[in-house]
Scaffold this motif. Structure first.
Motif, PDB file in Angstrom:
ATOM      1  N   UNK A  77      59.650  11.222  31.497  1.00 23.96           N
ATOM      2  CA  UNK A  77      58.833  11.868  30.455  1.00 23.96           C
ATOM      3  C   UNK A  77      58.809  11.016  29.193  1.00 23.96           C
ATOM      4  N   UNK A  78      59.912  10.366  28.884  1.00 29.87           N
ATOM      5  CA  UNK A  78      59.937   9.479  27.718  1.00 29.87           C
ATOM      6  C   UNK A  78      59.037   8.276  27.960  1.00 29.87           C
ATOM      7  N   UNK A  79      59.073   7.724  29.188  1.00 28.32           N
ATOM      8  CA  UNK A  79      58.267   6.560  29.506  1.00 28.32           C
ATOM      9  C   UNK A  79      56.777   6.833  29.461  1.00 28.32           C
ATOM     10  N   UNK A  80      56.382   8.057  29.760  1.00 30.39           N
ATOM     11  CA  UNK A  80      54.961   8.394  29.743  1.00 30.39           C
ATOM     12  C   UNK A  80      54.370   8.374  28.335  1.00 30.39           C
ATOM     13  N   UNK A  81      55.227   8.383  27.334  1.00 31.53           N
ATOM     14  CA  UNK A  81      54.727   8.324  25.958  1.00 31.53           C
ATOM     15  C   UNK A  81      54.314   6.913  25.560  1.00 31.53           C
ATOM     16  N   UNK A  82      54.697   5.935  26.370  1.00 31.72           N
ATOM     17  CA  UNK A  82      54.338   4.541  26.095  1.00 31.72           C
ATOM     18  C   UNK A  82      52.905   4.288  26.554  1.00 31.72           C
ATOM     19  N   UNK A  83      51.989   3.985  25.636  1.00 32.70           N
ATOM     20  CA  UNK A  83      50.591   3.758  26.045  1.00 32.70           C
ATOM     21  C   UNK A  83      50.439   2.666  27.085  1.00 32.70           C
ATOM     22  N   UNK A  84      51.351   1.679  27.088  1.00 32.52           N
ATOM     23  CA  UNK A  84      51.253   0.582  28.045  1.00 32.52           C
ATOM     24  C   UNK A  84      51.491   1.051  29.469  1.00 32.52           C
ATOM     25  N   UNK A  85      52.123   2.232  29.623  1.00 32.98           N
ATOM     26  CA  UNK A  85      52.401   2.749  30.966  1.00 32.98           C
ATOM     27  C   UNK A  85      51.112   3.062  31.709  1.00 32.98           C
ATOM     28  N   UNK A  86      50.035   3.337  30.991  1.00 35.48           N
ATOM     29  CA  UNK A  86      48.754   3.620  31.637  1.00 35.48           C
ATOM     30  C   UNK A  86      47.958   2.351  31.930  1.00 35.48           C
ATOM     31  N   UNK A  87      48.411   1.218  31.419  1.00 37.06           N
ATOM     32  CA  UNK A  87      47.621   0.008  31.554  1.00 37.06           C
ATOM     33  C   UNK A  87      48.115  -0.959  32.607  1.00 37.06           C
ATOM     34  N   UNK A  88      49.092  -0.566  33.410  1.00 34.99           N
ATOM     35  CA  UNK A  88      49.607  -1.448  34.450  1.00 34.99           C
ATOM     36  C   UNK A  88      49.833  -0.625  35.718  1.00 34.99           C
ATOM     37  N   UNK A  89      49.932  -1.282  36.881  1.00 30.35           N
ATOM     38  CA  UNK A  89      50.224  -0.532  38.097  1.00 30.35           C
ATOM     39  C   UNK A  89      51.641   0.044  38.052  1.00 30.35           C
ATOM     40  N   UNK A  90      51.758   1.299  38.429  1.00 26.88           N
ATOM     41  CA  UNK A  90      53.052   1.984  38.424  1.00 26.88           C
ATOM     42  C   UNK A  90      53.167   2.791  39.708  1.00 26.88           C
ATOM     43  N   UNK A  91      54.281   2.644  40.389  1.00 27.64           N
ATOM     44  CA  UNK A  91      54.584   3.460  41.565  1.00 27.64           C
ATOM     45  C   UNK A  91      55.709   4.409  41.209  1.00 27.64           C
ATOM     46  N   UNK A  92      55.469   5.690  41.389  1.00 28.32           N
ATOM     47  CA  UNK A  92      56.510   6.699  41.190  1.00 28.32           C
ATOM     48  C   UNK A  92      56.888   7.268  42.540  1.00 28.32           C
ATOM     49  N   UNK A  93      58.196   7.374  42.809  1.00 27.07           N
ATOM     50  CA  UNK A  93      58.662   7.984  44.051  1.00 27.07           C
ATOM     51  C   UNK A  93      59.711   9.033  43.729  1.00 27.07           C
ATOM     52  N   UNK A  94      59.523  10.225  44.273  1.00 22.15           N
ATOM     53  CA  UNK A  94      60.476  11.310  44.051  1.00 22.15           C
ATOM     54  C   UNK A  94      60.233  12.423  45.045  1.00 22.15           C
ATOM     55  N   UNK A  95      60.883  13.538  44.840  1.00 22.96           N
ATOM     56  CA  UNK A  95      60.662  14.704  45.687  1.00 22.96           C
ATOM     57  C   UNK A  95      59.242  15.220  45.455  1.00 22.96           C
ATOM     58  N   UNK A  96      58.707  16.040  46.358  1.00 22.87           N
ATOM     59  CA  UNK A  96      57.326  16.509  46.163  1.00 22.87           C
ATOM     60  C   UNK A  96      57.134  17.313  44.887  1.00 22.87           C
TER      61      UNK A  96
END
Length: 359
Positions: A137-156
């Motif tokens: 949740x803290x990382x999602x506040x970084x605008x750069x997080x939307x500008x690069x490829x990101x893979x998230x893996x977790x429980x459904x």
């Protein structure tokens, strides 16, 4: 907030609270739940962030596969067929980052963002502990997080919470979720780690819940305690016995709405249990993955790593078989679970663990 027994503990509600009125607190069973610590302004942002309050249509898988990585070194990184390490390595090679659950030096399992292949082993293996998503949740506040490829893996439930938080415009995010038996108590895991340290007289540096060096499909536990590496069968590990006996699972797991092939993620990964009946001879004791591609983004990423695997196409019903029922229904609550969970704080922990020697 949703009814307590349905709450998955994702923490999205606390993360969006503008006044800091909500925070995540550990309950008597060792799970995190949102709790009010200041006056609520009734802004309703917490309700909007909660995935359980939404009824968004979830797509069914468009294509399903059984697969295993060609290289043993990759398969040893993962707990099934090594597909997640391949997907993660591809995203990292593209200059992106990967979020996954890692066990920190203090023994707490938290989601962590990595940007280097050298860090991949920390997030690649199974952890039978519910992870903390606060850093996500803290990382999602970084605008750069939307500008690069990101893979998230977790429980459904975690992947769906991230999907809701991202909104319609995900940027380059790809969401992978796991075929999940249920999430065990972080509080009980913390006490188990301390018990291991006392018993073996040294600090717990690492713990592998599904070590595959014996080519036994990950049915071995391995721990580095002090200067010694210790191994024992998975079915003799007392913490894992409390997990597989359905005692230390979160209450919401018994009511999980994600135990279906239709989910909010781009791709689902899991053990292909029952592979011996679907494709005899395919499994060699190092694990096989089930891969369910649900969106164009998920299938595109799978196609980019497919040449590094041995794979076959199959139907979803071949994955959701009697050996892998978590695509059909939630794990059933164990009778007497409440009594077991009430005792873990009352009894000496070593005595509580003895309850599982005969289960």
């Amino acid at each position: 907030m949703v009814e307590r027994k349905l709450c998955t503990g994702c923490g999205a509600c606390a993360a969006v609270c503008p006044g800091g009125a909500l925070r995540m607190e550990e309950d008597r069973e060792g799970f995190l739940y949102p709790a009010l610590e200041a006056a609520c302004t009734d802004c309703a942002l917490c309700r909007e962030a909660c995935p359980l309050r939404r009824e968004d249509p979830a797509p069914s898988p468009a294509a399903c596969f059984g697969a295993r990585a060609r290289e043993d070194r990759v398969r040893l990184l993962g707990s099934s067929g090594g597909i997640f390490p391949l997907l993660a390595a591809r995203v990292l090679a593209d200059g992106g980052s990967v979020w996954g659950a890692a066990m920190d030096p203090d023994g707490v399992v938290r989601h962590r963002e990595i940007r280097s292949p050298e860090d991949l082993p920390a997030i690649a293996r199974t952890k039978y502990v519910q992870s903390d998503l606060a850093a996500v949740w803290e990382g999602l506040r970084d605008p750069a997080a939307r500008g690069r490829p990101v893979l998230f893996c977790g429980t459904p439930c975690q992947a769906d919470a991230v999907r809701v938080r991202l909104g319609e415009d995900r940027g380059g995010w790809i969401l992978a979720d796991l075929i999940c038996y249920g999430v065990p108590s972080p509080g009980i895991w913390r006490r188990y780690g301390a018990w291991l340290e006392r018993r073996y007289r040294g600090p717990l540096h690492s713990f592998s819940f599904r070590d595959k060096r014996n080519r036994d499909s990950g049915r071995t536990c391995a721990a580095l305690i002090g200067e010694k590496e210790l191994v024992w069968p998975l079915d003799r590990d007392l913490y894992c016995r409390s997990y597989f006996s359905r005692v230390n699972l979160r209450p919401s797991c018994f009511r999980c709405r994600y135990c279906t092939p239709a989910r909010g993620s781009d791709i689902t990964l899991g053990d292909f249990w029952g592979i011996e009946t679907v494709r005899p001879g395919f499994d060699d004791g190092m694990g096989c993955s089930a891969v369910l591609c649900r969106t164009e983004a998920g299938e595109a990423l799978w196609r980019r790593v497919r040449q590094e695997t041995e794979w076959f196409a199959c139907g979803v019903e071949e994955i959701a078989n009697d050996s892998q029922p978590r695509l059909r229904e939630p794990t059933a609550e164990r009778p007497g679970r409440g009594a077991y969970m009430a005792l873990w704080r009352l009894l000496p922990f070593s005595l509580w663990l003895r309850l599982f020697r005969r289960l």
